[in-house]
Scaffold this motif. Structure first.
Motif, PDB file in Angstrom:
ATOM      1  N   UNK A 173      -7.772 -14.492 -10.214  1.00 33.67           N
ATOM      2  CA  UNK A 173      -6.543 -14.865 -10.918  1.00 33.67           C
ATOM      3  C   UNK A 173      -6.435 -14.086 -12.214  1.00 33.67           C
ATOM      4  N   UNK A 174      -5.277 -13.442 -12.400  1.00 31.69           N
ATOM      5  CA  UNK A 174      -5.009 -12.673 -13.610  1.00 31.69           C
ATOM      6  C   UNK A 174      -4.282 -13.544 -14.635  1.00 31.69           C
ATOM      7  N   UNK A 175      -3.432 -14.454 -14.130  1.00 35.26           N
ATOM      8  CA  UNK A 175      -2.681 -15.375 -14.979  1.00 35.26           C
ATOM      9  C   UNK A 175      -2.232 -16.556 -14.122  1.00 35.26           C
ATOM     10  N   UNK A 176      -1.951 -17.680 -14.765  1.00 31.47           N
ATOM     11  CA  UNK A 176      -1.479 -18.885 -14.083  1.00 31.47           C
ATOM     12  C   UNK A 176      -0.478 -19.592 -14.987  1.00 31.47           C
ATOM     13  N   UNK A 177       0.575 -20.143 -14.373  1.00 27.96           N
ATOM     14  CA  UNK A 177       1.568 -20.939 -15.108  1.00 27.96           C
ATOM     15  C   UNK A 177       1.915 -22.173 -14.287  1.00 27.96           C
ATOM     16  N   UNK A 178       2.079 -23.328 -14.927  1.00 24.20           N
ATOM     17  CA  UNK A 178       2.546 -24.497 -14.181  1.00 24.20           C
ATOM     18  C   UNK A 178       3.992 -24.289 -13.734  1.00 24.20           C
ATOM     19  N   UNK A 179       4.330 -24.828 -12.554  1.00 29.67           N
ATOM     20  CA  UNK A 179       5.696 -24.711 -12.050  1.00 29.67           C
ATOM     21  C   UNK A 179       6.313 -26.080 -11.791  1.00 29.67           C
ATOM     22  N   UNK A 180       5.581 -27.150 -12.069  1.00 27.98           N
ATOM     23  CA  UNK A 180       6.118 -28.496 -11.912  1.00 27.98           C
ATOM     24  C   UNK A 180       6.199 -28.939 -10.464  1.00 27.98           C
ATOM     25  N   UNK A 181       6.695 -30.147 -10.236  1.00 28.53           N
ATOM     26  CA  UNK A 181       6.855 -30.654  -8.871  1.00 28.53           C
ATOM     27  C   UNK A 181       8.146 -30.131  -8.244  1.00 28.53           C
ATOM     28  N   UNK A 182       8.073 -29.659  -7.017  1.00 25.96           N
ATOM     29  CA  UNK A 182       9.263 -29.242  -6.277  1.00 25.96           C
ATOM     30  C   UNK A 182      10.027 -28.058  -6.806  1.00 25.96           C
ATOM     31  N   UNK A 183       9.371 -26.975  -7.263  1.00 34.70           N
ATOM     32  CA  UNK A 183      10.118 -25.831  -7.795  1.00 34.70           C
ATOM     33  C   UNK A 183      10.742 -24.982  -6.691  1.00 34.70           C
ATOM     34  N   UNK A 184      11.768 -24.213  -7.056  1.00 35.21           N
ATOM     35  CA  UNK A 184      12.300 -23.164  -6.191  1.00 35.21           C
ATOM     36  C   UNK A 184      11.796 -21.849  -6.761  1.00 35.21           C
ATOM     37  N   UNK A 185      11.212 -21.023  -5.915  1.00 32.86           N
ATOM     38  CA  UNK A 185      10.570 -19.795  -6.356  1.00 32.86           C
ATOM     39  C   UNK A 185      11.238 -18.607  -5.678  1.00 32.86           C
ATOM     40  N   UNK A 186      11.528 -17.555  -6.462  1.00 34.79           N
ATOM     41  CA  UNK A 186      12.131 -16.346  -5.922  1.00 34.79           C
ATOM     42  C   UNK A 186      11.342 -15.141  -6.404  1.00 34.79           C
ATOM     43  N   UNK A 187      10.927 -14.308  -5.457  1.00 36.55           N
ATOM     44  CA  UNK A 187      10.164 -13.115  -5.807  1.00 36.55           C
ATOM     45  C   UNK A 187      10.986 -11.873  -5.528  1.00 36.55           C
ATOM     46  N   UNK A 188      11.015 -10.977  -6.499  1.00 36.17           N
ATOM     47  CA  UNK A 188      11.667  -9.684  -6.342  1.00 36.17           C
ATOM     48  C   UNK A 188      11.031  -8.756  -7.370  1.00 36.17           C
ATOM     49  N   UNK A 189      10.082  -7.928  -6.910  1.00 34.37           N
ATOM     50  CA  UNK A 189       9.340  -7.062  -7.819  1.00 34.37           C
ATOM     51  C   UNK A 189      10.280  -6.332  -8.769  1.00 34.37           C
ATOM     52  N   UNK A 190       9.923  -6.246 -10.024  1.00 37.14           N
ATOM     53  CA  UNK A 190       8.662  -6.637 -10.646  1.00 37.14           C
ATOM     54  C   UNK A 190       8.678  -8.044 -11.246  1.00 37.14           C
ATOM     55  N   UNK A 191       9.657  -8.886 -10.855  1.00 38.89           N
ATOM     56  CA  UNK A 191       9.769 -10.218 -11.438  1.00 38.89           C
ATOM     57  C   UNK A 191       9.611 -11.312 -10.408  1.00 38.89           C
TER      58      UNK A 191
END
Length: 135
Positions: free
Chosen positions: A71-89
């Protein structure tokens, strides 16, 4: 395959068609370098995979080294998050109203934009992958 970089491939592990983890394979050697059964990968950028895993408090997002699985970094995302990945974000909507939306740099884990910068519930990052986690 979820991501390929530097001669390595991140492969999604599924059970009954549900994502359960990731295995990283050295394409040259044909060997599995590492596996993680609690981490669902969304995308990768500059040698870092980004994904989600469950915690006692809900979910966390993390950047994990493609080569080493650390693991390089970790952040809490809470219960039931919606996550979207699109490099570089990586977009996180914690579904908790103002302040719950942010765009994260995949390689550093730094928040690059948040609702104070104009992000709203209707903001999308033309995601390569979108996951809505159960609460």
């Amino acid at each position: 395959m979820v991501a390929t970089q530097q001669g390595l491939a991140a492969v999604e592990v599924t059970v009954d068609n549900r994502p359960q983890g990731v295995a990283v394979v050295d394409l040259g050697a044909g060997e599995v370098l590492w596996e993680r059964t609690d981490f669902v990968v969304m995308d990768g950028h500059d040698g870092v995979l980004v994904g989600v895993f469950s915690t006692d408090e809900g979910y966390s997002v993390a950047g994990v080294s493609l080569a080493a699985g650390e693991e390089m970094w970790t952040q809490p995302a809470g219960p039931g998050p919606t996550l979207q990945a699109r490099s570089p974000w990586f977009g996180v909507d914690e579904g908790r109203g103002p302040g719950g939306i942010r765009m994260v740099d995949i390689t550093t884990g730094d928040t690059v934009l948040d609702q104070g910068d104009g992000l709203t519930q209707d903001t999308h990052c033309s995601a390569a992958a979108t996951v809505m986690m159960p609460s």
